[in-house]
Design a protein around this motif. Sequence first.
Motif, PDB file in Angstrom:
ATOM      1  N   ALA A   1      26.366  29.099  86.911  1.00  0.00           N
ATOM      2  CA  ALA A   1      25.731  30.276  86.324  1.00  0.00           C
ATOM      3  C   ALA A   1      26.754  31.191  85.651  1.00  0.00           C
ATOM      4  O   ALA A   1      26.571  31.613  84.504  1.00  0.00           O
ATOM      5  CB  ALA A   1      24.959  31.036  87.400  1.00  0.00           C
ATOM      6  N   GLN A   2      27.848  31.487  86.349  1.00  0.00           N
ATOM      7  CA  GLN A   2      28.808  32.433  85.790  1.00  0.00           C
ATOM      8  C   GLN A   2      29.643  31.807  84.677  1.00  0.00           C
ATOM      9  O   GLN A   2      29.913  32.454  83.661  1.00  0.00           O
ATOM     10  CB  GLN A   2      29.697  32.978  86.907  1.00  0.00           C
ATOM     11  CG  GLN A   2      28.911  33.815  87.902  1.00  0.00           C
ATOM     12  CD  GLN A   2      29.809  34.636  88.814  1.00  0.00           C
ATOM     13  OE1 GLN A   2      30.961  34.941  88.496  1.00  0.00           O
ATOM     14  NE2 GLN A   2      29.287  35.008  89.968  1.00  0.00           N
ATOM     15  N   LEU A   3      30.052  30.546  84.848  1.00  0.00           N
ATOM     16  CA  LEU A   3      30.814  29.901  83.785  1.00  0.00           C
ATOM     17  C   LEU A   3      29.950  29.751  82.533  1.00  0.00           C
ATOM     18  O   LEU A   3      30.407  30.026  81.414  1.00  0.00           O
ATOM     19  CB  LEU A   3      31.317  28.536  84.241  1.00  0.00           C
ATOM     20  CG  LEU A   3      32.139  27.752  83.201  1.00  0.00           C
ATOM     21  CD1 LEU A   3      33.421  28.500  82.854  1.00  0.00           C
ATOM     22  CD2 LEU A   3      32.468  26.355  83.722  1.00  0.00           C
ATOM     23  N   GLY A   4      28.691  29.318  82.715  1.00  0.00           N
ATOM     24  CA  GLY A   4      27.801  29.184  81.566  1.00  0.00           C
ATOM     25  C   GLY A   4      27.588  30.509  80.862  1.00  0.00           C
ATOM     26  O   GLY A   4      27.608  30.584  79.622  1.00  0.00           O
TER      27      GLY A   4
ATOM     28  N   VAL B   1      22.964  26.316  80.449  1.00  0.00           N
ATOM     29  CA  VAL B   1      23.698  25.943  81.673  1.00  0.00           C
ATOM     30  C   VAL B   1      23.621  27.087  82.685  1.00  0.00           C
ATOM     31  O   VAL B   1      23.388  26.875  83.883  1.00  0.00           O
ATOM     32  CB  VAL B   1      25.164  25.608  81.341  1.00  0.00           C
ATOM     33  CG1 VAL B   1      25.985  25.468  82.629  1.00  0.00           C
ATOM     34  CG2 VAL B   1      25.251  24.331  80.517  1.00  0.00           C
ATOM     35  N   ALA B   2      23.802  28.315  82.182  1.00  0.00           N
ATOM     36  CA  ALA B   2      23.681  29.478  83.063  1.00  0.00           C
ATOM     37  C   ALA B   2      22.273  29.586  83.630  1.00  0.00           C
ATOM     38  O   ALA B   2      22.088  29.945  84.801  1.00  0.00           O
ATOM     39  CB  ALA B   2      24.045  30.752  82.301  1.00  0.00           C
ATOM     40  N   ALA B   3      21.260  29.289  82.814  1.00  0.00           N
ATOM     41  CA  ALA B   3      19.873  29.325  83.285  1.00  0.00           C
ATOM     42  C   ALA B   3      19.654  28.299  84.392  1.00  0.00           C
ATOM     43  O   ALA B   3      18.955  28.571  85.379  1.00  0.00           O
ATOM     44  CB  ALA B   3      18.921  29.066  82.118  1.00  0.00           C
ATOM     45  N   THR B   4      20.254  27.122  84.241  1.00  0.00           N
ATOM     46  CA  THR B   4      20.155  26.100  85.284  1.00  0.00           C
ATOM     47  C   THR B   4      20.806  26.588  86.579  1.00  0.00           C
ATOM     48  O   THR B   4      20.283  26.377  87.681  1.00  0.00           O
ATOM     49  CB  THR B   4      20.827  24.797  84.822  1.00  0.00           C
ATOM     50  OG1 THR B   4      20.215  24.359  83.597  1.00  0.00           O
ATOM     51  CG2 THR B   4      20.706  23.707  85.871  1.00  0.00           C
ATOM     52  N   GLY B   5      21.958  27.247  86.443  1.00  0.00           N
ATOM     53  CA  GLY B   5      22.611  27.809  87.625  1.00  0.00           C
ATOM     54  C   GLY B   5      21.759  28.881  88.282  1.00  0.00           C
ATOM     55  O   GLY B   5      21.670  28.945  89.515  1.00  0.00           O
ATOM     56  N   LEU B   6      21.113  29.720  87.469  1.00  0.00           N
ATOM     57  CA  LEU B   6      20.243  30.754  88.024  1.00  0.00           C
ATOM     58  C   LEU B   6      19.059  30.125  88.746  1.00  0.00           C
ATOM     59  O   LEU B   6      18.644  30.589  89.813  1.00  0.00           O
ATOM     60  CB  LEU B   6      19.745  31.676  86.910  1.00  0.00           C
ATOM     61  CG  LEU B   6      18.858  32.842  87.355  1.00  0.00           C
ATOM     62  CD1 LEU B   6      19.619  33.791  88.259  1.00  0.00           C
ATOM     63  CD2 LEU B   6      18.294  33.584  86.150  1.00  0.00           C
ATOM     64  N   ALA B   7      18.517  29.037  88.170  1.00  0.00           N
ATOM     65  CA  ALA B   7      17.431  28.317  88.836  1.00  0.00           C
ATOM     66  C   ALA B   7      17.903  27.783  90.189  1.00  0.00           C
ATOM     67  O   ALA B   7      17.169  27.840  91.187  1.00  0.00           O
ATOM     68  CB  ALA B   7      16.942  27.162  87.955  1.00  0.00           C
TER      69      ALA B   7
END
Length: 324
Positions: free
Chosen positions: A88-91, A164-170
């Motif tokens: 999430a943070q890297l994305g 990618v960040a959205a995937t991390g948030l999910a």
Amino acid sequence: MVDTMRRHAGTGVAALVLSSAAFGTSGPFAKALIEAGWSPGAVVLLRIAGAAALLLPWVLWSQRHALRALVRELPLATGYGCLAVAAAQLGYFQAVERLTVGVALLIEYLGIVLVVLVMWALTRRRPHRLTGVGILLAVLGLALVLDITGQTTPDLVGVAWGLVAATGLAGHYVLAARETTLSPITFVALGLTAGGVVLALLGATGVIPMHVGGSQVAVGSGRVPAWVALVELVVVAAAVAYVLGVLGARHLGSTLASFVGLTEVMFAVLVAWLVLGELPGPLQLVGGLVILAGIVTVRLGERADARRSATGSPVDFDVPSPVA
């Protein structure tokens, strides 16, 4: 009794608004460092590792008589660290290198919609009609934010990193909803540590570029030492933000807390304007409002779905504390 409940609600709202404001500073200060030549990987690693270094000693001391429980929950915390922290943070930081802060954050928040779609596919359970309306609004808002009419061409690499960040948030919403014996602060501290280790390994093997830039960064109309921006990211945008988020969630509960947490987008746009002189265009602002309306509608749909469910306990999608 009523007065006590009101005091708790007031404390919770205040804590969560301050948490959202703290989280909202991460993108602008990270982008200031990136524009000064720092790699996004180095910025996010220092932020995560610094916050872990602040929280982990206290966690280990407070849990010194329950270390066995920490070891038992490490797999879940590691998964959380890989997705909700590292990805999430890297994305997000990679996205703000190529997009405005507000646009990058709005794309990341589509992760809430992604959770609904994933759970729909896994459970074969159709979401509430309000959820469907919210998803359509979110997609429409994204189209406006990205200006797919062709007047401007969005940076597709930046959009990909935002997803990618959205995937991390999910991953944050799915994994944080799992049952665990760990307190929220302990779970966050272990997740930050795991995410920091993963990013350090990726940097050491050359998968993610890690390099420092200039010793001065542009903030507003002046310049400040780079370490000031780093301290802000570690102390304010990570450690303080997470702790206030947990405090607010305990007073308000996850559903109401998640609604208040949406104010992060507003704070991020405001801070980006003050720190970077960066403001989305009129069409992007309209698209952002449509995305937020879609996310709120999705929340309402999931809440209604949970109320009408007669058996079982649905997955709680309303886990608070943003991860940007």
